[in-house]
Design a protein around this motif. Structure first.
Motif, mmCIF file in Angstrom:
data_model
loop_
_atom_site.group_PDB
_atom_site.id
_atom_site.type_symbol
_atom_site.label_atom_id
_atom_site.label_comp_id
_atom_site.label_asym_id
_atom_site.label_seq_id
_atom_site.Cartn_x
_atom_site.Cartn_y
_atom_site.Cartn_z
ATOM 1 N N LEU A 124 -3.402 10.619 7.658
ATOM 2 C CA LEU A 124 -3.068 9.734 6.536
ATOM 3 C C LEU A 124 -2.049 10.398 5.615
ATOM 4 O O LEU A 124 -1.097 9.764 5.145
ATOM 5 C CB LEU A 124 -4.333 9.380 5.759
ATOM 6 N N ILE A 125 -2.256 11.679 5.337
ATOM 7 C CA ILE A 125 -1.340 12.408 4.458
ATOM 8 C C ILE A 125 0.053 12.518 5.075
ATOM 9 O O ILE A 125 1.071 12.318 4.389
ATOM 10 C CB ILE A 125 -1.913 13.807 4.137
ATOM 11 N N LEU A 126 0.102 12.812 6.371
ATOM 12 C CA LEU A 126 1.397 12.909 7.036
ATOM 13 C C LEU A 126 2.094 11.546 7.102
ATOM 14 O O LEU A 126 3.330 11.466 7.069
ATOM 15 C CB LEU A 126 1.222 13.476 8.450
ATOM 16 N N TRP A 127 1.315 10.483 7.182
ATOM 17 C CA TRP A 127 1.892 9.139 7.218
ATOM 18 C C TRP A 127 2.398 8.711 5.836
ATOM 19 O O TRP A 127 3.481 8.143 5.697
ATOM 20 C CB TRP A 127 0.842 8.152 7.713
ATOM 21 N N ILE A 128 1.609 9.028 4.812
ATOM 22 C CA ILE A 128 1.999 8.646 3.445
ATOM 23 C C ILE A 128 3.205 9.457 2.980
ATOM 24 O O ILE A 128 4.096 8.940 2.296
ATOM 25 C CB ILE A 128 0.818 8.863 2.477
ATOM 26 N N LYS A 129 3.224 10.743 3.334
ATOM 27 C CA LYS A 129 4.306 11.651 2.947
ATOM 28 C C LYS A 129 4.549 11.601 1.425
ATOM 29 O O LYS A 129 3.623 11.806 0.655
ATOM 30 C CB LYS A 129 5.566 11.328 3.743
ATOM 31 N N ASP A 130 5.767 11.336 1.011
ATOM 32 C CA ASP A 130 6.101 11.352 -0.420
ATOM 33 C C ASP A 130 6.265 9.945 -0.990
ATOM 34 O O ASP A 130 6.923 9.759 -2.019
ATOM 35 C CB ASP A 130 7.391 12.150 -0.640
ATOM 36 N N ARG A 131 5.681 8.967 -0.318
ATOM 37 C CA ARG A 131 5.888 7.576 -0.731
ATOM 38 C C ARG A 131 5.282 7.257 -2.101
ATOM 39 O O ARG A 131 5.680 6.295 -2.748
ATOM 40 C CB ARG A 131 5.280 6.628 0.302
ATOM 41 N N LEU A 132 4.300 8.033 -2.549
ATOM 42 C CA LEU A 132 3.596 7.701 -3.795
ATOM 43 C C LEU A 132 4.296 8.238 -5.037
ATOM 44 O O LEU A 132 3.928 7.885 -6.154
ATOM 45 C CB LEU A 132 2.166 8.231 -3.738
ATOM 46 N N GLY A 133 5.273 9.099 -4.842
ATOM 47 C CA GLY A 133 6.050 9.612 -5.970
ATOM 48 C C GLY A 133 5.194 10.290 -7.018
ATOM 49 O O GLY A 133 4.331 11.116 -6.724
ATOM 50 N N SER A 134 5.425 9.922 -8.283
ATOM 51 C CA SER A 134 4.706 10.550 -9.398
ATOM 52 C C SER A 134 3.228 10.180 -9.432
ATOM 53 O O SER A 134 2.445 10.811 -10.143
ATOM 54 C CB SER A 134 5.370 10.160 -10.726
ATOM 55 N N LEU A 139 -3.234 8.730 -6.694
ATOM 56 C CA LEU A 139 -3.536 7.827 -5.583
ATOM 57 C C LEU A 139 -3.875 8.537 -4.271
ATOM 58 O O LEU A 139 -4.664 8.025 -3.475
ATOM 59 C CB LEU A 139 -2.348 6.881 -5.354
ATOM 60 N N LEU A 140 -3.269 9.718 -4.025
ATOM 61 C CA LEU A 140 -3.502 10.380 -2.736
ATOM 62 C C LEU A 140 -4.970 10.761 -2.513
ATOM 63 O O LEU A 140 -5.494 10.559 -1.413
ATOM 64 C CB LEU A 140 -2.602 11.610 -2.600
ATOM 65 N N PRO A 141 -5.674 11.315 -3.517
ATOM 66 C CA PRO A 141 -7.100 11.601 -3.295
ATOM 67 C C PRO A 141 -7.913 10.346 -2.980
ATOM 68 O O PRO A 141 -8.863 10.392 -2.188
ATOM 69 C CB PRO A 141 -7.548 12.217 -4.622
ATOM 70 N N ILE A 142 -7.505 9.221 -3.596
ATOM 71 C CA ILE A 142 -8.231 7.969 -3.372
ATOM 72 C C ILE A 142 -7.950 7.414 -1.986
ATOM 73 O O ILE A 142 -8.867 7.034 -1.250
ATOM 74 C CB ILE A 142 -7.844 6.924 -4.442
#
Length: 356
Positions: A124-134, A139-142
């Motif tokens: 999931l982390i590798l897929w999300i990468k830097d898409r969430l920005g600031s 959001l990443l922990p959630i």
């Protein structure tokens, strides 16, 4: 990050996960494996030893988190991403359950599900990468931690069926003739101790005792001896020492990559299990699956032995150390020098950095 994702293969992904698991197990289990039984024995003499015992046991409870964090580090995730994998792995491990309005620690949880949950979190982390920005820190922990942990909890009852099914198979061996029973149980536990399956969990689940419990411990001891013999010349001293002290699961990546190492392990366990049957080595369900780690197996076997105490100690040394080490050396020599079934390098413990 994109380049890392693009070039990683399924094989590399699995190897990274296994490398993280192997390191996490060493870090989390070694303190209790070395000092746990000693502190228990010294507790009646001073309360400080009870406190020290709680410390090493407490470290053992962190295994799921350690495994998750070290898996994350194998993928070179940043600090936030790494700890998210660790928290998800802990939730998915089942090490903590909600019971009677309280969270209760049940041990180190299910190692297979820990690996699965950590793998999902990494993906999931590798897929999300830097898409969430600031908003990454919010959001990443959630998203990654929460979704991976949720999936882990859903999968846990089904993954546990693997352990229970193996337990039922091993339990069926107890109906066989004693020597055959001890041989099969010793072989089974010698392989299980180098797998993600918990030998202690299986022992408790099926209530293994008597000669069967003794055979289980001897199988684990035989695996340790064989791995020490195999690793001692191709690794730095820390690896065989860690294996001898109880960290056999650190060799899981080797077993997956080179399944042939199961052969000398199984044969060493077979010889040791038969010897244990002939000598009447016994144990309880609480002591089974430990081998000679913390001297749990030998101490419990000694309680069931009758006659001269010194002679019994010599028999335990013979069956727990001499026979398995001699057998391991013979099989390792035959398979490397005579039959040339494998090279000694199959026992080389490799971290991801060493693979490169």
């Amino acid at each position: 990050m994109d380049q890392t994702v693009n070039r990683i293969s399924a094989k590399d992904f699995i190897n990274k996960v296994l490398a993280g698991v192997a390191l996490g197990i060493v870090v989390g289990l070694i303190p209790n494996a070395i000092l746990g039984e000693l502190f228990k024995a010294l507790t009646p003499y001073h309360p400080i030893f009870a406190t020290l015992n709680s410390v090493v046991v407490g470290i053992q409870f962190t295994v799921p988190v350690l495994v998750g964090v070290l898996i994350g580090m194998q993928f070179k995730l940043n600090p936030i991403q790494t700890v998210i994998v660790g928290t998800a792995a802990f939730v998915g491990s089942g090490a903590a359950i909600f019971k009677e309005n309280a969270w209760v620690l049940t041990g180190i949880g299910d190692l297979i599900n820990t690996m699965i949950t950590a793998s999902i979190a990494v993906l999931l982390i590798l897929w999300i990468k830097d898409r969430l920005g600031s908003l990454t820190i919010i959001l990443l922990p959630i998203i990654a931690g929460g979704i991976a942990g949720f999936i882990g909890i859903i999968l846990l009852p089904y993954v546990k069926l693997i352990t229970s099914s193996l337990g039922q198979l091993i339990n069926s061996f107890t109906t066989l003739q004693p020597i055959v029973m001890c041989l099969l149980i010793a072989i089974s536990f010698s392989i299980l101790i180098v797998s993600p399956i918990s030998t202690v969990a299986i022992s408790m689940a099926i209530g293994i005792s008597g000669l069967a419990s003794g055979a289980a411990n001897l199988g684990v001891a035989a695996a340790a001896c064989m791995l020490v013999v195999g690793t001692v010349r191709v690794n730095k001293a820390g690896v065989p020492i860690a294996v001898f002290l109880g960290a056999m699961k650190m060799m899981m990546p080797n077993l997956l990559k080179y399944p042939i190492i199961a052969l000398p392990i199984a044969l060493t366990a077979a010889v040791t299990g038969v010897a244990g049957s002939l000598m009447g080595i016994q144990g309880t369900k609480e002591s089974a699956g430990f081998g000679f780690s913390g001297l749990v197996g030998p101490i419990n076997a000694f309680k069931f032995m009758e006659g001269n105490a010194m002679m019994n100690l010599l028999l335990l040394i013979l069956v727990y150390f001499v026979i398995p080490f001699v057998s391991a050396f013979i099989f390792h020599y035959l398979f490397t020098k005579v039959f040339k079934l494998y090279d000694s390098d199959v026992f080389k413990f490799q971290t991801e950095s060493e693979d490169k």
